[in-house]
Design an enzyme around this catalytic site. Sequence first.
Site, PDB file in Angstrom:
ATOM      1  N   LYS A 177      53.866  27.088  15.570  1.00  0.00           N
ATOM      2  CA  LYS A 177      54.530  26.745  16.811  1.00  0.00           C
ATOM      3  C   LYS A 177      53.530  25.456  17.435  1.00  0.00           C
ATOM      4  CE  LYS A 177      54.264  27.099  20.858  1.00  0.00           C
ATOM      5  NZ  LYS A 177      54.270  25.928  21.768  1.00  0.00           N
ATOM      6  N   GLU A 180      55.226  22.320  23.003  1.00  0.00           N
ATOM      7  CA  GLU A 180      56.715  22.123  23.154  1.00  0.00           C
ATOM      8  C   GLU A 180      56.890  20.572  23.540  1.00  0.00           C
ATOM      9  OE1 GLU A 180      54.352  24.122  24.474  1.00  0.00           O
ATOM     10  OE2 GLU A 180      54.742  24.424  26.488  1.00  0.00           O
ATOM     11  N   GLY A 230      43.808  24.659  21.419  1.00  0.00           N
ATOM     12  CA  GLY A 230      44.128  24.116  22.759  1.00  0.00           C
ATOM     13  C   GLY A 230      43.092  24.660  23.694  1.00  0.00           C
ATOM     14  N   GLY A 231      43.677  24.838  24.974  1.00  0.00           N
ATOM     15  CA  GLY A 231      42.868  25.029  25.996  1.00  0.00           C
ATOM     16  C   GLY A 231      42.293  26.282  26.030  1.00  0.00           C
ATOM     17  N   GLU A 233      41.592  28.765  28.577  1.00  0.00           N
ATOM     18  CA  GLU A 233      42.142  29.738  29.411  1.00  0.00           C
ATOM     19  C   GLU A 233      43.479  30.165  28.355  1.00  0.00           C
ATOM     20  OE1 GLU A 233      41.078  31.439  31.557  1.00  0.00           O
ATOM     21  OE2 GLU A 233      39.600  29.764  31.826  1.00  0.00           O
ATOM     22  N   THR A 234      43.890  29.454  27.545  1.00  0.00           N
ATOM     23  CA  THR A 234      45.103  29.848  26.731  1.00  0.00           C
ATOM     24  C   THR A 234      44.482  30.828  25.690  1.00  0.00           C
ATOM     25  OG1 THR A 234      46.506  27.858  27.244  1.00  0.00           O
ATOM     26  CG2 THR A 234      47.362  29.371  25.407  1.00  0.00           C
ATOM     27  N   GLY A 235      43.257  30.098  24.914  1.00  0.00           N
ATOM     28  CA  GLY A 235      42.603  30.687  24.039  1.00  0.00           C
ATOM     29  C   GLY A 235      42.240  32.240  24.258  1.00  0.00           C
ATOM     30  N   GLU A 252      39.919  26.953  18.297  1.00  0.00           N
ATOM     31  CA  GLU A 252      39.551  25.609  18.505  1.00  0.00           C
ATOM     32  C   GLU A 252      39.979  25.245  19.864  1.00  0.00           C
ATOM     33  OE1 GLU A 252      37.613  23.719  16.377  1.00  0.00           O
ATOM     34  OE2 GLU A 252      37.749  25.198  14.764  1.00  0.00           O
TER      35      GLU A 252
HETATM   36  N1  NAD Z   1      38.522  22.155  19.288  1.00  0.00           N
HETATM   37  C1  NAD Z   1      39.424  21.253  19.108  1.00  0.00           C
HETATM   38  O1  NAD Z   1      39.328  20.927  17.671  1.00  0.00           O
HETATM   39  C2  NAD Z   1      40.629  20.701  19.708  1.00  0.00           C
HETATM   40  C3  NAD Z   1      41.477  19.737  19.281  1.00  0.00           C
HETATM   41  C4  NAD Z   1      42.608  19.347  20.297  1.00  0.00           C
HETATM   42  C5  NAD Z   1      42.759  20.026  21.316  1.00  0.00           C
HETATM   43  N2  NAD Z   1      41.963  20.963  21.954  1.00  0.00           N
HETATM   44  C6  NAD Z   1      42.084  21.272  23.149  1.00  0.00           C
HETATM   45  O2  NAD Z   1      43.346  21.461  23.542  1.00  0.00           O
HETATM   46  C7  NAD Z   1      43.664  21.253  25.128  1.00  0.00           C
HETATM   47  C8  NAD Z   1      44.837  20.313  25.203  1.00  0.00           C
HETATM   48  O3  NAD Z   1      46.024  20.881  24.651  1.00  0.00           O
HETATM   49  P1  NAD Z   1      47.138  21.632  25.283  1.00  0.00           P
HETATM   50  O4  NAD Z   1      47.225  21.349  26.748  1.00  0.00           O
HETATM   51  O5  NAD Z   1      48.256  21.629  24.468  1.00  0.00           O
HETATM   52  O6  NAD Z   1      46.742  23.255  25.279  1.00  0.00           O
HETATM   53  P2  NAD Z   1      47.334  24.558  25.906  1.00  0.00           P
HETATM   54  O7  NAD Z   1      46.293  25.649  25.726  1.00  0.00           O
HETATM   55  O8  NAD Z   1      48.295  24.541  27.182  1.00  0.00           O
HETATM   56  O9  NAD Z   1      48.587  24.691  24.791  1.00  0.00           O
HETATM   57  C9  NAD Z   1      48.215  24.694  23.103  1.00  0.00           C
HETATM   58  C10 NAD Z   1      49.194  25.507  22.589  1.00  0.00           C
HETATM   59  O10 NAD Z   1      49.245  26.777  22.948  1.00  0.00           O
HETATM   60  C11 NAD Z   1      50.712  27.258  23.313  1.00  0.00           C
HETATM   61  N3  NAD Z   1      50.604  28.295  24.348  1.00  0.00           N
HETATM   62  C12 NAD Z   1      50.390  27.979  25.675  1.00  0.00           C
HETATM   63  N4  NAD Z   1      50.400  29.345  26.066  1.00  0.00           N
HETATM   64  C13 NAD Z   1      50.420  30.390  25.035  1.00  0.00           C
HETATM   65  C14 NAD Z   1      50.489  31.733  24.862  1.00  0.00           C
HETATM   66  N5  NAD Z   1      50.421  32.539  26.020  1.00  0.00           N
HETATM   67  N6  NAD Z   1      50.505  32.374  23.698  1.00  0.00           N
HETATM   68  C15 NAD Z   1      50.767  31.480  22.598  1.00  0.00           C
HETATM   69  N7  NAD Z   1      50.709  30.234  22.584  1.00  0.00           N
HETATM   70  C16 NAD Z   1      50.722  29.545  23.625  1.00  0.00           C
HETATM   71  C17 NAD Z   1      51.319  26.046  23.908  1.00  0.00           C
HETATM   72  O11 NAD Z   1      52.685  26.038  23.888  1.00  0.00           O
HETATM   73  C18 NAD Z   1      50.781  24.914  22.751  1.00  0.00           C
HETATM   74  O12 NAD Z   1      51.465  24.944  21.554  1.00  0.00           O
HETATM   75  C19 NAD Z   1      42.391  20.615  25.459  1.00  0.00           C
HETATM   76  O13 NAD Z   1      41.581  21.845  26.253  1.00  0.00           O
HETATM   77  C20 NAD Z   1      41.695  20.507  24.168  1.00  0.00           C
HETATM   78  O14 NAD Z   1      40.307  20.243  24.459  1.00  0.00           O
HETATM   79  C21 NAD Z   1      40.834  21.156  20.973  1.00  0.00           C
END
Ligand code: NAD
Length: 498
Positions: A177, A180, A230-231, A233-235, A252
């Site tokens: 996934k 988007e 990802g971020g 809070e989502t994590g 991550e």
């Molecule tokens: N540690 C790493 O290697 C690494 C690498 C790249 C980016 N990041 C982090 O990613 C963040 C930026 O990316 P972003 O804005 O896409 O992050 P995000 O958390 O908003 O979204 C990441 C993914 O999660 C999905 N998502 C959102 N809510 C969800 C849910 N409830 N259940 C399942 N999936 C869901 C999104 O659609 C997207 O595909 C930054 O905080 C950055 O530091 C970390």
Amino acid sequence: MTETASTLFINGAWEPAASGAVRHIRNPADGELAATVSEAGREDAGRAIAAARAAFDSGTWSSVPAPERGTFLLKVAAELRERREKFARAESLDTGKRMVESRIDMDDVAACFDYFGRLAGQQSGRVVDAGDPAVVSKIVYEPVGVCGLITPWNYPLLQAAWKIAPALAAGCTFVLKPSELTPSTAILAMQLLQDLGLPAGVANLVTGPGAEAGAPLSEHPAVDLVSFTGGLETGKRIAAAAAGTVKKVALELGGKNPNVVFADADFDAAVDNALNGAFVHSGQVCSAGARLVVEESIAERFVDELVRRAQDIRLGGPFDDDAETGPLISAAHRDKVHAYVQRGIQEGARLRTGGAAPSGEKYDGGFYYQPTILDHVQRGMSVVVDEAFGPVVTVETFTTEDEAVATANDTVYGLAGAVWTQDAGKAQRVAGRLRHGTIWINDYHPYLPQAEWGGFGQSGVGRELGTTGLAEYQEAKHIYQNTSPQVTGWFADHSKEN
Ligand SMILES: NC(=O)c1ccc[n+]([C@@H]2O[C@H](COP(=O)([O-])OP(=O)(O)OC[C@H]3O[C@@H](n4cnc5c(N)ncnc54)[C@H](O)[C@@H]3O)[C@@H](O)[C@H]2O)c1
Ligand SMILES: C[N+](C)(C)CC=O
């Protein structure tokens, strides 16, 4: 006219979303239409999970000998190199990043498939000495099973590759996934896997928003592992959702990464790399050097030079040969970055440069933001604590090695950091004390497929890349064989007592 798109890849076939919904992807550099994709929901994700489950349980991929899986991954790498320009263009249109950066990303994607392709064939398990000559004891590594892979928008295919390549090497099946906002290279990658003959159901793709298309990957009992980038809070939401079925979780997350510069550093190299660390991809990098921690005695000169260089940075779109960095991903993200800078100023930070969108016709329709430097900040201020994920760097100072370490470690995150000094002993001492997953000495940003990547603290759980990155997708099974079975006599046979 009704629009259609069939970008969901489920059980080896391309499908529209069950709802028929589509999403328009716009190039953040100019707002032009980049792609139209299916907008998947829960039902689509459920079908993709069922396909991945059936493919895994049938053994169609997990029973392929590991060296053959490795050979497949090497073919993927070679084919990616053939299709590099097409992939890089799609990545640039979705993200707005310069073509030169997207080409580097595609090279890194291919290198990742190469690495895990070679590693797959070297996984032979391990014989254990049980201390009893009658016992044969061994550890075998088996695939975890069905994996939910959820990825962000800043390095769309690279972050996906760090999951897909080890998952396939281990013999897993998956549902990907992607963000988007940036689905195009994930679609191209599925086409490539299909062209190379990966069995149906092994690789599945749902393009759509997180709350609908992504959430089932952490909740569904048929998924064995969810790997998320990802971020923060989502994590947290994903980890909580995954707890219900006790699935394996790899996270991550973000970073608030210190770039520590001692007075004895190579001044020009340190300034130049501080600029790269903070402003490459307009700071939309998890490991961005967003906290400059510089020794007091050189701070004024260092920051003056950094400001001068930052003001020189040329902004532009993917195909602008003059541009040195690009736009932010969306208007909403730019608003967030700007509000973050404003809050910092309200809290007492001094704006040295930037702090606004650039003006000029060239930037119309794009989401550009000037490279921004804030000094006079204190530990605890929101600009020093929270991830901006934009072109913003704060400046803190120190006078002793202990203070440098304490400042650099003062974060809930722990993803990456750098140390600049020409004193080899000090470099090693400080690197050893920093609580971050990657430490660069006299460099900033390189990562290698053969070196583990991941975070301490709230930067995540688990590691990608390296041998640990493959282990995330494996279960270690202990097989213990007694070649000479004996009666233990632990429980007496009471019927024989009379
Ligand atoms: N540690 C790493 O290697 C690494 C690498 C790249 C980016 N990041 C982090 O990613 C963040 C930026 O990316 P972003 O804005 O896409 O992050 P995000 O958390 O908003 O979204 C990441 C993914 O999660 C999905 N998502 C959102 N809510 C969800 C849910 N409830 N259940 C399942 N999936 C869901 C999104 O659609 C997207 O595909 C930054 O905080 C950055 O530091 C970390
Ligand atoms: C992990 N990396 C550096 C490729 C991208 C982080 O956002």
